[in-house]
Design a protein around this motif. Structure first.
Motif, PDB file in Angstrom:
ATOM      1  N   LEU A 290      41.754  32.054  53.031  1.00 25.89           N
ATOM      2  CA  LEU A 290      40.680  32.573  52.182  1.00 25.89           C
ATOM      3  C   LEU A 290      40.817  34.084  52.038  1.00 25.89           C
ATOM      4  CD1 LEU A 290      37.940  32.588  50.724  1.00 25.89           C
ATOM      5  CD2 LEU A 290      36.835  32.510  52.972  1.00 25.89           C
ATOM      6  N   SER A 291      41.029  34.770  53.158  1.00 28.20           N
ATOM      7  CA  SER A 291      41.150  36.227  53.142  1.00 28.20           C
ATOM      8  C   SER A 291      42.356  36.689  52.337  1.00 28.20           C
ATOM      9  CB  SER A 291      41.260  36.744  54.583  1.00 28.20           C
ATOM     10  OG  SER A 291      41.433  38.144  54.595  1.00 28.20           O
ATOM     11  N   TRP A 292      43.517  36.090  52.590  1.00 29.55           N
ATOM     12  CA  TRP A 292      44.735  36.484  51.881  1.00 29.55           C
ATOM     13  C   TRP A 292      44.637  36.187  50.382  1.00 29.55           C
ATOM     14  CZ3 TRP A 292      48.616  39.458  53.562  1.00 29.55           C
ATOM     15  CH2 TRP A 292      48.735  39.655  54.936  1.00 29.55           C
ATOM     16  N   THR A 293      44.047  35.058  50.039  1.00 26.95           N
ATOM     17  CA  THR A 293      43.895  34.693  48.621  1.00 26.95           C
ATOM     18  C   THR A 293      42.978  35.684  47.919  1.00 26.95           C
ATOM     19  OG1 THR A 293      44.198  32.342  49.123  1.00 26.95           O
ATOM     20  CG2 THR A 293      43.163  32.881  47.021  1.00 26.95           C
ATOM     21  N   ALA A 294      41.883  36.042  48.565  1.00 27.65           N
ATOM     22  CA  ALA A 294      40.927  36.968  47.976  1.00 27.65           C
ATOM     23  C   ALA A 294      41.527  38.347  47.766  1.00 27.65           C
ATOM     24  CB  ALA A 294      39.686  37.066  48.862  1.00 27.65           C
ATOM     25  N   LYS A 295      42.495  38.709  48.597  1.00 28.95           N
ATOM     26  CA  LYS A 295      43.151  40.010  48.454  1.00 28.95           C
ATOM     27  C   LYS A 295      44.168  40.021  47.327  1.00 28.95           C
ATOM     28  CE  LYS A 295      42.586  41.066  53.355  1.00 28.95           C
ATOM     29  NZ  LYS A 295      43.246  41.074  54.680  1.00 28.95           N
ATOM     30  N   GLY A 296      44.397  38.846  46.707  1.00 27.68           N
ATOM     31  CA  GLY A 296      45.263  38.792  45.544  1.00 27.68           C
ATOM     32  C   GLY A 296      46.670  38.290  45.793  1.00 27.68           C
ATOM     33  N   TYR A 297      46.944  37.819  47.014  1.00 29.67           N
ATOM     34  CA  TYR A 297      48.291  37.348  47.318  1.00 29.67           C
ATOM     35  C   TYR A 297      48.519  35.937  46.761  1.00 29.67           C
ATOM     36  CZ  TYR A 297      48.760  41.364  50.387  1.00 29.67           C
ATOM     37  OH  TYR A 297      48.829  42.634  50.871  1.00 29.67           O
ATOM     38  N   SER A 298      49.742  35.678  46.324  1.00 27.22           N
ATOM     39  CA  SER A 298      50.092  34.369  45.784  1.00 27.22           C
ATOM     40  C   SER A 298      50.280  33.367  46.917  1.00 27.22           C
ATOM     41  CB  SER A 298      51.392  34.466  44.984  1.00 27.22           C
ATOM     42  OG  SER A 298      52.489  34.749  45.850  1.00 27.22           O
TER      43      SER A 298
ATOM     44  N   ASP B  76      35.132  33.672  42.068  1.00 27.20           N
ATOM     45  CA  ASP B  76      34.042  33.309  42.976  1.00 27.20           C
ATOM     46  C   ASP B  76      34.508  33.359  44.426  1.00 27.20           C
ATOM     47  OD1 ASP B  76      32.118  32.990  41.070  1.00 27.20           O
ATOM     48  OD2 ASP B  76      32.365  30.829  40.870  1.00 27.20           O
ATOM     49  N   LEU B  77      35.758  32.975  44.657  1.00 26.37           N
ATOM     50  CA  LEU B  77      36.308  33.027  46.005  1.00 26.37           C
ATOM     51  C   LEU B  77      36.382  34.478  46.493  1.00 26.37           C
ATOM     52  CD1 LEU B  77      39.245  30.943  47.358  1.00 26.37           C
ATOM     53  CD2 LEU B  77      39.251  33.399  47.707  1.00 26.37           C
ATOM     54  N   VAL B  78      36.780  35.387  45.589  1.00 22.59           N
ATOM     55  CA  VAL B  78      36.843  36.810  45.935  1.00 22.59           C
ATOM     56  C   VAL B  78      35.466  37.347  46.294  1.00 22.59           C
ATOM     57  CG1 VAL B  78      37.344  39.124  45.056  1.00 22.59           C
ATOM     58  CG2 VAL B  78      38.909  37.250  44.563  1.00 22.59           C
ATOM     59  N   LYS B  79      34.457  36.986  45.500  1.00 25.08           N
ATOM     60  CA  LYS B  79      33.088  37.437  45.778  1.00 25.08           C
ATOM     61  C   LYS B  79      32.616  36.921  47.141  1.00 25.08           C
ATOM     62  CE  LYS B  79      33.041  38.891  41.510  1.00 25.08           C
ATOM     63  NZ  LYS B  79      34.227  38.197  41.017  1.00 25.08           N
ATOM     64  N   TYR B  80      32.944  35.658  47.435  1.00 22.08           N
ATOM     65  CA  TYR B  80      32.543  35.066  48.710  1.00 22.08           C
ATOM     66  C   TYR B  80      33.210  35.805  49.869  1.00 22.08           C
ATOM     67  CZ  TYR B  80      31.585  31.563  52.294  1.00 22.08           C
ATOM     68  OH  TYR B  80      31.152  30.934  53.436  1.00 22.08           O
ATOM     69  N   ALA B  81      34.502  36.089  49.723  1.00 22.43           N
ATOM     70  CA  ALA B  81      35.228  36.788  50.780  1.00 22.43           C
ATOM     71  C   ALA B  81      34.669  38.193  50.988  1.00 22.43           C
ATOM     72  CB  ALA B  81      36.717  36.845  50.439  1.00 22.43           C
TER      73      ALA B  81
END
Length: 216
Positions: free
Chosen positions: A161-169, A202-207
């Motif tokens: 979740l954290s890595w995805t929210a930071k924009g990593y593929s 939405d995932l970014v906002k949640y993170a």
């Protein structure tokens, strides 16, 4: 305040320098055409603020240069200047250590205000981004978080979740965690289902709400 301009277009650099130098207490101390040159010039010239383009095809891009420069010169304030009105780029810039994010289409007065704001040690987001992020955040707060809660996630799901929210593929996450891309995709699908989240923004906002972006 001492300003360094980093942009791969010489016309943009020259135009910015003409608009800003000697006005509003700003001294343009140098220009650079890519991230590598920007880092070198910043180390040499010690600017208070670096105005950093996001996309530069040669050398280091703005995000990479920002992250590296902040490690070398923690006190320099970096303002990202970009054409991308995009939440993913915005959060990646903040994660890299940028103090602000403004669009190239912004009026001159707004650019000056952004430079002055980050020079004073404050964060700056262009107004429409601030309004949009706050609106979406408040909307989620009103609705409540559908589905499961954060506590239902496994440690691995929290990591992803954290890595995805930071924009990593998915590929970058897999390489970092030393797991397969398919495993990353599976964990991501599970965590989004548990949280009732359907989109990446939405995932970014949640993170962000959960303090998982680790901006420092």
């Amino acid at each position: 305040m001492r300003l360094l301009i980093v942009d791969d277009h010489s016309v943009v650099r020259s135009g910015m320098a003409m608009l800003l130098n000697g006005k509003h207490g700003i001294e343009v101390v140098g220009e650079a055409a890519d991230g590598d040159e920007g880092i070198a010039k910043a180390m040499e010239l010690k600017p208070d603020v670096v105005l950093m383009d996001l996309n530069m095809p040669h050398g280091k891009d703005g995000l990479t240069a920002t992250a590296e420069l902040k490690k070398l010169e923690p006190n320099v304030q970096i303002l990202i200047l970009t054409m991308h009105d995009d939440d993913e780029y915005l959060f990646r810039a903040i994660h890299a250590g940028a103090a602000g994010y403004i669009l190239k289409s912004a009026p001159h007065d707004e650019l000056v205000s952004a430079i002055q704001s980050v020079a004073a040690g404050n964060a700056y987001l262009y107004p429409t981004a601030t309004k949009r992020l706050m609106s979406e955040y408040l909307d989620r707060m009103k609705k409540g978080e559908a589905g499961g809660t954060f506590e239902t996630l496994s440690d691995r799901e929290k990591e992803i979740l954290s890595w995805t929210a930071k924009g990593y593929s998915n590929k970058e996450i897999a390489e970092h965690l030393v797991i397969s891309v398919k495993t990353v995709e599976s964990h991501k699908a599970n965590l989004m289902e548990k949280l009732g989240i359907k989109t990446r923004p939405d995932l970014v906002k949640y993170a962000l709400k959960k303090g998982l972006l680790n901006f420092e």
